[in-house]
Design an enzyme around this catalytic site. Structure first.
Site, mmCIF file in Angstrom:
data_model
loop_
_atom_site.group_PDB
_atom_site.id
_atom_site.type_symbol
_atom_site.label_atom_id
_atom_site.label_comp_id
_atom_site.label_asym_id
_atom_site.label_seq_id
_atom_site.Cartn_x
_atom_site.Cartn_y
_atom_site.Cartn_z
ATOM 1 N N HIS A 46 40.954 18.599 6.471
ATOM 2 C CA HIS A 46 42.036 17.914 7.219
ATOM 3 C C HIS A 46 42.746 16.757 6.145
ATOM 4 O O HIS A 46 41.914 16.388 5.502
ATOM 5 C CB HIS A 46 41.538 16.847 8.526
ATOM 6 C CG HIS A 46 41.594 17.629 9.709
ATOM 7 N ND1 HIS A 46 42.651 17.845 10.400
ATOM 8 C CD2 HIS A 46 40.661 18.272 10.129
ATOM 9 C CE1 HIS A 46 42.302 18.584 11.555
ATOM 10 N NE2 HIS A 46 40.932 18.898 11.378
ATOM 11 N N GLU A 73 48.179 22.774 11.279
ATOM 12 C CA GLU A 73 48.926 21.873 12.337
ATOM 13 C C GLU A 73 49.621 20.794 11.524
ATOM 14 O O GLU A 73 49.664 20.572 10.462
ATOM 15 C CB GLU A 73 47.711 21.135 12.981
ATOM 16 C CG GLU A 73 46.830 22.148 13.854
ATOM 17 C CD GLU A 73 45.499 21.188 14.235
ATOM 18 O OE1 GLU A 73 45.470 20.893 15.156
ATOM 19 O OE2 GLU A 73 44.660 20.878 13.491
ATOM 20 N N THR A 116 37.255 28.520 19.070
ATOM 21 C CA THR A 116 36.613 27.265 19.898
ATOM 22 C C THR A 116 36.273 27.381 21.308
ATOM 23 O O THR A 116 37.169 28.232 21.815
ATOM 24 C CB THR A 116 37.429 25.930 19.576
ATOM 25 O OG1 THR A 116 38.576 26.095 20.274
ATOM 26 C CG2 THR A 116 37.663 25.850 18.013
ATOM 27 N N LYS A 171 50.351 17.746 21.701
ATOM 28 C CA LYS A 171 49.978 17.386 20.569
ATOM 29 C C LYS A 171 50.528 18.406 19.574
ATOM 30 O O LYS A 171 50.418 18.111 18.166
ATOM 31 C CB LYS A 171 48.414 17.393 20.381
ATOM 32 C CG LYS A 171 47.721 18.880 20.560
ATOM 33 C CD LYS A 171 46.345 18.690 20.419
ATOM 34 C CE LYS A 171 45.566 20.108 20.643
ATOM 35 N NZ LYS A 171 43.932 19.847 20.688
#
Length: 334
Positions: free
Chosen positions: A40, A109, A193, A257
């Site tokens: 990230h 993302e 996930t 999101k």
């Protein structure tokens, strides 16, 4: 018989580099088989968030450990990094730590890419760039003097000079049928996930990845089926529930999101959720047998590599409790 492995998710969104490194070392000591870290630029929340650089951190983890498999879950090789840089980095890691490194990748993302001036494209474009990036990495690992003219990337007589003696496996993430089918066709492993409802896995994702595997001419046992299993285990149920609040963003819908680029805004949206909503993606229980029974559901689906993501601030406590009370029961199953 397919090898079943149990790993630890090192949450770089939640912990500073040195603290996280100590947890990775402890995971090996407690008997976990692998350690995976996300990559990230920015974390899911601003207050208390962290974002150490995954590729540097993996080098430090390799130097501090002896046997664990380690990798990314997942890294995006399309915007912040040219895929050739990813190829070079993981070739180096693979040379330093033979047979212990995995390159896990996904389409990314907005939160990690848009802050650097990237105009975040629609999903079809991201997927196309991703597929081309995977081709570039594979060519650089298998060929010398690579010239490549793609839609998004170009190489002119490029060479990775320090290739590892054994191949670095590529695991590809997918949350929809097209990306999942591609992961089965092009990857050495598949990453997804937990906590999204059994039907999504049994009716959509697993059939898609198996179709991809068949198209590649391989058998299902040739591909490592990895799933991040979100668990909150504590002898105090209230603490186990409250621990999930740091990861409240996981309780948001994809639509909520998808285009959020600011950790402050992501945090605001997540903090508005009740605890019941932040906990819904996690197996939350004080009972080891309940954890084992619910984890077994993923084993029964066909997943072979379960990486446990715990949300609480005391990861040392989690590693000790899971290492002592859960892992032995799971290993007895397989």
């Amino acid at each position: 018989m397919t090898e079943i492995r149990f790993g630890y998710k090192a949450s770089n969104e939640q912990f500073a580099p040195t603290e996280l490194l100590n947890y990775g070392v402890m995971a090996e000591e407690q008997g976990f088989d692998s350690v995976f870290i996300s990559d990230h630029l920015q974390p899911w929340r601003h207050d208390g968030g962290h974002a150490p650089f995954a590729m540097t951190w993996l080098g430090a983890l390799g130097a501090r450990t002896e046997r664990i498999v380690m990798g990314t879950s997942v890294l995006t090789p399309t915007f912040r990094y040219h895929p050739a840089i990813v190829a070079q980095s993981f070739a180096t890691l693979g040379s330093l730590f033979p047979d212990r490194v995995v390159l896990g990748m996904g389409t990314g993302e907005a939160m990690n890419e848009a802050p650097l001036g990237v105009e975040w494209p629609e999903g079809k474009v991201r997927f196309a760039r991703f597929r081309e990036a995977v081709r570039v990495i594979k060519k650089l690992w298998s060929e010398d003097r690579v010239t490549f003219e793609g839609d998004y990337y170009q190489l002119d007589r490029a060479t990775i000079y320090d290739k590892p003696s054994s191949p670095v496996p590529i695991y590809l993430a997918g949350s929809g049928p097209a990306a999942t089918k591609y992961a089965g066709r092009a990857g050495d492993g598949y990453i997804t996930t937990s906590g999204k409802g059994a039907e999504l896995y049994t009716d959509t994702l697993l059939p898609a990845v198996r179709t991809g595997i068949e198209l590649s001419g391989r058998k299902p046992e040739d591909v490592d089926m990895m799933i991040e299993v979100k668990v909150s285990f504590d002898h105090d149920l209230e603490q186990a529930m409250e621990a999930t609040r740091f990861w409240g963003a996981l309780g948001l819908s994809p639509e909520q999101k998808h285009s959020v680029e600011d950790p402050v805004e992501m945090q605001r949206l997540a903090d508005a959720l009740p605890t019941e909503a932040t906990a819904k993606r996690f197996i939350v229980s004080t009972d080891p047998d309940e954890h084992v029974a619910r984890i077994k559901e993923y084993l029964d689906m066909g997943f072979t590599h379960l990486v446990f993501h715990a949300p609480g601030p005391d990861q040392a406590k989690f590693l000790k409790l899971y290492g002592e009370e859960i892992l032995p029961k799971l290993r007895a199953l397989v």
